[in-house]
Motif scaffolding. Structure first.
Motif, PDB file in Angstrom:
ATOM      1  N   ASP A   1      -5.463   9.169   0.667  1.00 21.34           N
ATOM      2  CA  ASP A   1      -4.673   9.594  -0.496  1.00 21.34           C
ATOM      3  C   ASP A   1      -3.901  10.877  -0.199  1.00 21.34           C
ATOM      4  OD1 ASP A   1      -5.437   7.472  -2.057  1.00 21.34           O
ATOM      5  OD2 ASP A   1      -6.952   8.573  -3.195  1.00 21.34           O
ATOM      6  N   PHE A   2      -4.567  11.841   0.418  1.00 21.10           N
ATOM      7  CA  PHE A   2      -3.871  13.084   0.786  1.00 21.10           C
ATOM      8  C   PHE A   2      -2.724  12.779   1.747  1.00 21.10           C
ATOM      9  CE2 PHE A   2      -7.896  14.977  -0.635  1.00 21.10           C
ATOM     10  CZ  PHE A   2      -7.422  16.045  -1.387  1.00 21.10           C
ATOM     11  N   TRP A   3      -2.971  11.862   2.683  1.00 20.01           N
ATOM     12  CA  TRP A   3      -1.949  11.487   3.658  1.00 20.01           C
ATOM     13  C   TRP A   3      -0.775  10.793   2.973  1.00 20.01           C
ATOM     14  CZ3 TRP A   3      -3.612   9.413   9.088  1.00 20.01           C
ATOM     15  CH2 TRP A   3      -2.504   9.357   9.932  1.00 20.01           C
ATOM     16  N   MET A   4      -1.085   9.822   2.100  1.00 19.85           N
ATOM     17  CA  MET A   4      -0.016   9.076   1.441  1.00 19.85           C
ATOM     18  C   MET A   4       0.768   9.952   0.467  1.00 19.85           C
ATOM     19  SD  MET A   4      -0.081   6.243   2.918  1.00 19.85           S
ATOM     20  CE  MET A   4      -0.607   7.279   4.282  1.00 19.85           C
ATOM     21  N   GLN A   5       0.109  10.918  -0.133  1.00 18.99           N
ATOM     22  CA  GLN A   5       0.793  11.843  -1.030  1.00 18.99           C
ATOM     23  C   GLN A   5       1.890  12.588  -0.272  1.00 18.99           C
ATOM     24  OE1 GLN A   5      -1.319  15.402  -2.725  1.00 18.99           O
ATOM     25  NE2 GLN A   5      -1.152  14.250  -4.637  1.00 18.99           N
ATOM     26  N   GLU A   6       1.543  13.090   0.909  1.00 21.63           N
ATOM     27  CA  GLU A   6       2.536  13.799   1.731  1.00 21.63           C
ATOM     28  C   GLU A   6       3.576  12.840   2.299  1.00 21.63           C
ATOM     29  OE1 GLU A   6       2.927  17.117   2.228  1.00 21.63           O
ATOM     30  OE2 GLU A   6       1.398  17.265   0.673  1.00 21.63           O
ATOM     31  N   THR A   7       3.148  11.635   2.656  1.00 20.25           N
ATOM     32  CA  THR A   7       4.071  10.639   3.211  1.00 20.25           C
ATOM     33  C   THR A   7       5.135  10.253   2.186  1.00 20.25           C
ATOM     34  OG1 THR A   7       2.390   9.754   4.712  1.00 20.25           O
ATOM     35  CG2 THR A   7       4.249   8.311   4.197  1.00 20.25           C
ATOM     36  N   LEU A   8       4.711  10.060   0.950  1.00 26.12           N
ATOM     37  CA  LEU A   8       5.657   9.697  -0.116  1.00 26.12           C
ATOM     38  C   LEU A   8       6.659  10.825  -0.369  1.00 26.12           C
ATOM     39  CD1 LEU A   8       3.235   7.905  -2.594  1.00 26.12           C
ATOM     40  CD2 LEU A   8       5.086   6.833  -1.302  1.00 26.12           C
TER      41      LEU A   8
ATOM     42  N   LEU B   1      -2.394   0.132  -0.498  1.00 27.77           N
ATOM     43  CA  LEU B   1      -2.974   0.331  -1.826  1.00 27.77           C
ATOM     44  C   LEU B   1      -2.926   1.801  -2.238  1.00 27.77           C
ATOM     45  CD1 LEU B   1      -6.121  -1.991  -1.492  1.00 27.77           C
ATOM     46  CD2 LEU B   1      -4.078  -2.426  -2.884  1.00 27.77           C
ATOM     47  N   SER B   2      -3.178   2.682  -1.285  1.00 27.84           N
ATOM     48  CA  SER B   2      -3.148   4.114  -1.584  1.00 27.84           C
ATOM     49  C   SER B   2      -1.742   4.573  -1.941  1.00 27.84           C
ATOM     50  CB  SER B   2      -3.669   4.913  -0.380  1.00 27.84           C
ATOM     51  OG  SER B   2      -3.549   6.297  -0.601  1.00 27.84           O
ATOM     52  N   LYS B   3      -0.743   4.068  -1.243  1.00 28.76           N
ATOM     53  CA  LYS B   3       0.645   4.433  -1.540  1.00 28.76           C
ATOM     54  C   LYS B   3       0.991   4.082  -2.989  1.00 28.76           C
ATOM     55  CE  LYS B   3       3.030   4.211   2.946  1.00 28.76           C
ATOM     56  NZ  LYS B   3       3.907   3.411   3.819  1.00 28.76           N
ATOM     57  N   GLU B   4       0.571   2.895  -3.401  1.00 30.56           N
ATOM     58  CA  GLU B   4       0.865   2.472  -4.766  1.00 30.56           C
ATOM     59  C   GLU B   4       0.186   3.392  -5.787  1.00 30.56           C
ATOM     60  OE1 GLU B   4       3.032   0.140  -5.786  1.00 30.56           O
ATOM     61  OE2 GLU B   4       3.546   0.068  -3.655  1.00 30.56           O
ATOM     62  N   LYS B   5      -1.045   3.768  -5.491  1.00 35.07           N
ATOM     63  CA  LYS B   5      -1.772   4.640  -6.415  1.00 35.07           C
ATOM     64  C   LYS B   5      -1.149   6.028  -6.468  1.00 35.07           C
ATOM     65  CE  LYS B   5      -6.440   6.285  -7.473  1.00 35.07           C
ATOM     66  NZ  LYS B   5      -7.856   6.322  -7.020  1.00 35.07           N
ATOM     67  N   MET B   6      -0.757   6.568  -5.314  1.00 30.51           N
ATOM     68  CA  MET B   6      -0.163   7.905  -5.279  1.00 30.51           C
ATOM     69  C   MET B   6       1.221   7.924  -5.932  1.00 30.51           C
ATOM     70  SD  MET B   6      -2.448   9.937  -4.094  1.00 30.51           S
ATOM     71  CE  MET B   6      -3.572   8.871  -5.029  1.00 30.51           C
ATOM     72  N   LYS B   7       1.915   6.789  -5.890  1.00 28.86           N
ATOM     73  CA  LYS B   7       3.212   6.695  -6.581  1.00 28.86           C
ATOM     74  C   LYS B   7       3.041   6.904  -8.084  1.00 28.86           C
ATOM     75  CE  LYS B   7       5.700   3.603  -3.405  1.00 28.86           C
ATOM     76  NZ  LYS B   7       6.214   2.212  -3.199  1.00 28.86           N
ATOM     77  N   GLY B   8       1.857   6.536  -8.581  1.00 31.40           N
ATOM     78  CA  GLY B   8       1.582   6.683 -10.008  1.00 31.40           C
ATOM     79  C   GLY B   8       1.178   8.089 -10.397  1.00 31.40           C
ATOM     80  N   GLY B   9       1.106   8.999  -9.416  1.00 33.30           N
ATOM     81  CA  GLY B   9       0.798  10.390  -9.708  1.00 33.30           C
ATOM     82  C   GLY B   9      -0.674  10.709  -9.805  1.00 33.30           C
TER      83      GLY B   9
END
Length: 502
Positions: free
Chosen positions: A266-273, A250-258
């Protein structure tokens, strides 16, 4: 001619007894050979060793190991638990030697004597070498000043919510044990900080239910059979990791949206993306939802019980040192008040120098995770006189190290961590509560912030007094250490108005 089972058994009994006697004799000889000249029991109970005394009274068991280790200049002692030879290390220098040699041909960090069965083979604590370095590099953005500032808002909102509820449980007339209340507060804090809005109320209830299974199983015999607590704990861990993997998705999807990060994942997924976008690989290492869910569980486990322990000892030690309590209250009041209706900012938190010194001294005096188990991957020459045999479970005691080097180590003295004395620098080698070497706790700044925030808010919002009875402050393992009486306190409201933190 029919021969009954009992007749066959009677015929075989002498042979079976002979085999059993031989196995017991072999076990004792093997144990004594591994023990060599270091102190420890000369005979151990067949097959189980001293597992039952360890489970029944872990405090007494480890106290005996400590006394044995201190009885020799080497600073080590031996014992035997369910087929496993163990070595307890009192010496700070030897503990550092273990921490500095975590590698395939020396020591493997296990965190729990039977941790691989509980946590799985791919847990962060079992990694070493380049794979471990890469993962820690990916984790680092989760604990930047910007990230930590985001977490302080979440932490304070949960702390305030729970402190209000504590006042409805206890009062000046009736004392309440706050261990479970601290644990529940920390569990909710970890959930909000680590996975924020991605854990629904229903999922949170299931999560708490499974985490209780896990907590209970940690202190039980490792019997991996249906109906036993250890099996329940192992299955609960699998479900917890799957839940956290769903949060990662769910976090990955949200971070994809900027969107801006609002919690750790969220911080982790932001860097992962970002890494996925710049990588030539289809899926970079440690980027799958299930892997991330497992690592988030590692964080939660590390933060949950250790933090609960520190909060309880902070209450206990502040109650028994009223001069320190008054200094904390004066410092906090000069920086932040509940009546302000505002959060403690990251800048204000950094100004609370004495309160942080109190937090550090609590952790030094009552290191939550008293030992950090490792397994010897090969024979290892620990001293010139003793080689640890391959397969030995080694217990470097970070608790014992806290009482070495420091002046008057048994005294609760937060001033030792103030700038004019700087004992945290002078005796840094003996302050091992967050570990040392490659596996030193990556979230130690977060843990300290949480303890400082709790002390600041608890002492400002609440008047408290320990319900003192004989032995109430004796150490109990649950699995980290806490006061034996679960820290019973009388509570009453201190501030004129609760802050409105949302």
């Amino acid at each position: 001619m029919n021969i009954s089972f009992w007749e066959i058994l009677a015929t075989l009994t002498p042979y079976l007894l002979s085999i059993l006697t031989f196995l017991i004799f072999l076990e004792q000889i093997t144990y004594l050979k591994k023990k060599s000249t270091i102190p420890g029991p000369n005979l151990v109970f067949p097959f189980l060793g001293n597992a039952i005394p360890l489970v029944r009274n872990p405090t007494k068991f480890w106290d005996i190991q400590s006394l044995l280790a201190k009885s020799t200049p080497q600073g080590i002692s031996a014992n035997y638990i369910i087929g496993k030879f163990i070595v307890f290390i009192h010496s700070t220098d030897l503990s550092h030697k273990i921490f500095a040699n975590v590698r395939p041909d020396a020591f493997h960090l296990v965190g729990h004597p039977f941790g691989k069965k509980l946590f799985g083979e791919h847990n962060l604590i079992y990694m070493m070498g380049q794979d471990h370095k890469d993962l820690r590099r990916r984790i680092a953005p989760n604990f930047t000043p910007r990230a930590l500032s985001t977490y302080t808002h979440l932490q304070q909102a949960i702390i305030l919510k729970h402190l209000k509820s504590w006042l409805s449980e206890g009062n000046k007339v009736t004392s309440v044990p706050i261990r479970i209340m601290c644990r529940d507060m920390n569990l909710e804090t970890s959930q909000k900080v680590f996975v924020g809005p991605y854990l629904s109320i229903e999922a949170q209830e299931r999560f708490n239910y499974d985490y209780n299974f896990f907590n209970v199983g940690l202190m039980k015999l490792p019997i991996d059979l249906p109906g036993f607590a250890f099996r329940n704990a192992r299955l609960a861990v699998s479900r917890l990791i799957e839940t956290l993997a769903g949060c990662a998705e769910l976090s990955k999807e949200k971070m994809k949206g900027g969107d801006e990060p609002t919690c750790l994942i969220d911080f982790w997924m932001q860097e992962t993306l970002r890494e996925i976008e710049s990588s030539t690989e289809k899926s970079p290492p440690h980027s799958s939802n299930l892997e991330i869910g497992g690592h988030i569980f590692d964080f939660l486990f590390a933060a949950q019980d250790a933090s609960t322990s520190s909060l309880l000892w902070a209450v206990t030690l502040l109650d028994s040192h009223q001069d320190v309590l008054e200094k904390v209250r004066r410092e906090v009041a000069g920086i932040w008040t509940p009546e302000s209706g505002k959060y403690i900012t990251a800048e204000q938190l950094r100004e609370m120098k004495y309160t942080e010194a109190v937090a550090r001294e609590v952790i030094r005096l009552k290191a939550p995770a008293t030992m950090v188990p490792h397994i010897a991957g090969e024979d290892f020459a620990l001293t010139k006189d003793y080689t640890i045999p391959k397969g030995t479970i080694v217990f470097p005691s970070v608790y014992e190290s806290s009482f070495q080097g420091f002046p008057e180590p048994d005294r609760f003295d937060p001033d030792r961590f103030m700038p004019d004395r700087q004992e945290d620098i002078v005796y840094k080698r003996n302050f091992l509560a967050f570990g040392a070497g490659a596996h030193q706790c990556v979230g130690q700044r977060y843990a300290l912030n949480h303890l400082v925030l709790f002390i600041a808010m608890f002492t400002s919002l609440i008047d408290f007094k320990r319900d003192r009875t004989d032995g109430c402050d004796d150490i109990n393992y649950v699995p980290t250490i806490c006061p034996k009486d679960d820290c019973r306190v009388f509570l009453s409201k201190r501030c004129t108005k609760f802050p409105d933190l949302k």
